[in-house]
Scaffold this active site. Sequence first.
Site, PDB file in Angstrom:
ATOM      1  N   GLU A  56       0.811  -1.219   0.000  1.00 40.38           N
ATOM      2  CA  GLU A  56       0.000   0.000   0.000  1.00 40.38           C
ATOM      3  C   GLU A  56       0.848   1.274   0.000  1.00 40.38           C
ATOM      4  O   GLU A  56       0.444   2.293  -0.575  1.00 40.38           O
ATOM      5  CB  GLU A  56      -0.915   0.016   1.230  1.00 40.38           C
ATOM      6  CG  GLU A  56      -1.951  -1.090   1.266  1.00 40.38           C
ATOM      7  CD  GLU A  56      -3.107  -0.854   0.307  1.00 40.38           C
ATOM      8  OE1 GLU A  56      -3.502   0.307   0.116  1.00 40.38           O
ATOM      9  OE2 GLU A  56      -3.604  -1.840  -0.257  1.00 40.38           O
ATOM     10  N   ASP A  74      -7.933   6.341  -8.451  1.00 43.03           N
ATOM     11  CA  ASP A  74      -8.523   5.019  -8.679  1.00 43.03           C
ATOM     12  C   ASP A  74     -10.048   5.069  -8.619  1.00 43.03           C
ATOM     13  O   ASP A  74     -10.710   4.028  -8.548  1.00 43.03           O
ATOM     14  CB  ASP A  74      -7.990   4.005  -7.666  1.00 43.03           C
ATOM     15  CG  ASP A  74      -8.370   4.336  -6.233  1.00 43.03           C
ATOM     16  OD1 ASP A  74      -8.896   5.440  -5.988  1.00 43.03           O
ATOM     17  OD2 ASP A  74      -8.141   3.488  -5.347  1.00 43.03           O
ATOM     18  N   THR A  79      -7.522   8.398  -0.516  1.00 39.22           N
ATOM     19  CA  THR A  79      -7.099   7.170   0.157  1.00 39.22           C
ATOM     20  C   THR A  79      -6.186   7.585   1.297  1.00 39.22           C
ATOM     21  O   THR A  79      -5.285   8.400   1.096  1.00 39.22           O
ATOM     22  CB  THR A  79      -6.351   6.237  -0.812  1.00 39.22           C
ATOM     23  OG1 THR A  79      -7.247   5.815  -1.840  1.00 39.22           O
ATOM     24  CG2 THR A  79      -5.808   5.019  -0.085  1.00 39.22           C
TER      25      THR A  79
END
Length: 271
Positions: A56, A74, A79
């Site tokens: 990640e 995305d 995020t």
Amino acid sequence: MLAIGALLGTALIAVPVAAHATAAPAPTAGTAVAAAAGLDDPAKKEIAMKIVSSAENSSLDWKAQYKYIEDIDDGRGYTAGIIGFCSGTGDMLDLVEYYTQIKPGNVLAKYLPALRRVDGSDSHAGLDPNFTKDWAKAAQDAEFRKAQDHERDRVYFNPSVSQGKADGVGVLGQFIYYDAMVMHGDGTDSTSFRNIRKRALSKAKPPSQGGNETAYLNAFLDARVWAMKQEEAHSDTSRVDTAQRVFLKKGNLNLNTPLDWKVYGDSFHIG
């Protein structure tokens, strides 16, 4: 970093009925300890967090990621944090709501109306320009870090470990479940954790049903790779191919150290 459909997925995972087992000899003290060990063992959980962070965040220092936040384009908005909570998928909203329950008036509380509006989209409306700065500020608060840990465990870690134990897989298998849950969530869409597992069960039986653990985990990883390739943002499957497959091929079902793997071409080691 779960899929959009995953905001439906905080429900408990269905647990299969265990097959009838014949009586086994009483374990020795050593085997009892080994049998009790799972991914929820603190040392194993630490390893799990490092491996996920390598994929990640390209770093083993997972505790440095509480403050992390960016839009990685995305389709999930921002995020952020130790597990990739997303503004577009519901888990970031759940996190900030929980944080506000335990610490009313925190620096992120004012963004709750905006987070509710952007849920299900990649919009930043009502979040920019200061949300990223305030997220980093919140990450300095021990209560926010605890809130991230709490939501990671509630939504991702605990359900994955519970399902893994129910399916009779060991520490590696439980990690394989966890990593899939982190990326795909447990919604109703075809690429969610539950449907990846369902796809694997159509190819192989888990140990709880008398199947071979390695064969079953290979089937699960095959299904995981298929799911990843359904979306451009997840089409690089190295976190499976050059990490989880490596451990499985070596027969390291207990995820024992030392561990060596690659993600996106970067090499990692845990001694």
